[in-house]
Design an enzyme around this catalytic site. Structure first.
Site, PDB file in Angstrom:
ATOM      1  N   HIS A  93       0.867  -1.261   0.116  1.00 52.67           N
ATOM      2  CA  HIS A  93       0.027   0.089  -0.061  1.00 52.67           C
ATOM      3  C   HIS A  93       1.007   1.250   0.139  1.00 52.67           C
ATOM      4  O   HIS A  93       2.122   1.203   0.548  1.00 52.67           O
ATOM      5  CB  HIS A  93      -0.896  -0.032   1.374  1.00 52.67           C
ATOM      6  N   GLU A 165      -4.392   1.443  -7.298  1.00 42.06           N
ATOM      7  CA  GLU A 165      -4.693   2.382  -6.510  1.00 42.06           C
ATOM      8  C   GLU A 165      -3.736   3.490  -6.903  1.00 42.06           C
ATOM      9  O   GLU A 165      -2.865   3.636  -6.561  1.00 42.06           O
ATOM     10  CB  GLU A 165      -4.439   2.098  -5.057  1.00 42.06           C
ATOM     11  N   GLY A 171      -7.164   8.924  -0.301  1.00 37.63           N
ATOM     12  CA  GLY A 171      -7.581   9.794   0.650  1.00 37.63           C
ATOM     13  C   GLY A 171      -7.373  11.140   0.166  1.00 37.63           C
ATOM     14  O   GLY A 171      -7.668  12.246   0.978  1.00 37.63           O
TER      15      GLY A 171
END
Ligand code: PGA
Length: 247
Positions: A93, A165, A171
């Site tokens: 991530h 992603e 975010g």
């Protein structure tokens, strides 16, 4: 229709009170079109594991160590995750790369140890804003995938999920548009196909980055998307329940 995998990535959020409330709602959902997997902070995995027994909800770990056991203070191993029936592990991530300095080599080792214990890695890839603006998204994704193939082989994607992603969308509230997502997902699939048709046919590709109640439907409807990795919106019980019910 193949079931869609919906991962709720809580990141560093949640507490016992929240978990009880959350599960009360989520447990009631009966949508055969999707698999729900919760990725809470690791300390709560074991607690949630007990609460979701006899349900179809699964658990995802937000991290894993590169070792199975030993003198590695603060770490958590694939064996331990296996003990409490964790199904998926998020690896690579961008927040772990940024704040915990994870590099390609660590990511590769984490993927391999995850697969060794028959857990499924969710391998995150994606470009930053500079590369997106330079139209380098494909190039960056290719580089990330190629590293894994070169330093292991194409079988690394055999029992894996790839999460596209884009870093600039995580975010930030800036969601990638459908055309862009579609283009990159197709590119990833075709790239793997060049190495192995069978693996590319079976590979599960999901999208993550500022998914919300307005955009989730269009994204999940894309032919080659097999699921969603949802951060912020998964923490809002009402929103998340609505999304999962309507997939
Ligand atoms: P976000 O996070 O939905 O809050 O953008 C997604 C993720 O980091 O997986």
């Amino acid at each position: 229709m193949k079931k869609k995998i919906i991962i709720a990535n809580w990141k560093l959020n949640g507490n016992i009170k929240f978990i009880k409330k959350y599960l009360n709602k989520i447990k009631k959902i009966n949508n055969k079109n999707c698999i729900i997997s919760i990725a809470p902070p690791i300390i709560y995995l074991s607690y949630i594991y007990k609460l979701i027994k006899n349900t179809k909800i699964t658990l995802t770990s937000q991290n894993i160590d590169t070792h199975l056991n030993g003198s590695y203070t603060g770490e958590i191993s694939a064996e331990m995750l296996k003990d409490i029936k964790i199904k998926y592990v998020i690896i690579g991530h961008s927040e772990r790369k940024k704040y915990h300095l994870e590099n390609n080599y660590t990511i590769l080792k984490k993927i391999l140890i995850t697969q060794k214990k028959k857990l499924i890695p969710i391998i995150c890839i994606g470009e930053n804003l500079i590369d997106f603006n330079k139209n380098n998204s494909k190039k960056i994704c290719k580089k990330q995938l190629k590293y894994l193939i070169k330093n292991y082989n194409i079988n690394i994607f055999k029992n894996s999920i790839i999460a596209y992603e884009p870093i600039w969308a995580i975010g930030t509230g800036k969601n990638a548009n459908i055309t862009h997502i579609n283009k990159i997902i197709k590119f990833i699939k075709n790239f793997i196909k060049k190495y192995n048709k069978k693996i590319s046919k079976k590979i599960i590709i999901i999208y993550g980055g500022s998914i919300n109640i307005e955009n989730y439907k269009k994204i999940i409807q894309l032919k080659d998307i097999n699921g969603l990795l949802i951060g912020k919106s998964s923490l809002n019980i009402k929103t998340f329940t609505y999304m999962v019910k309507n997939i």
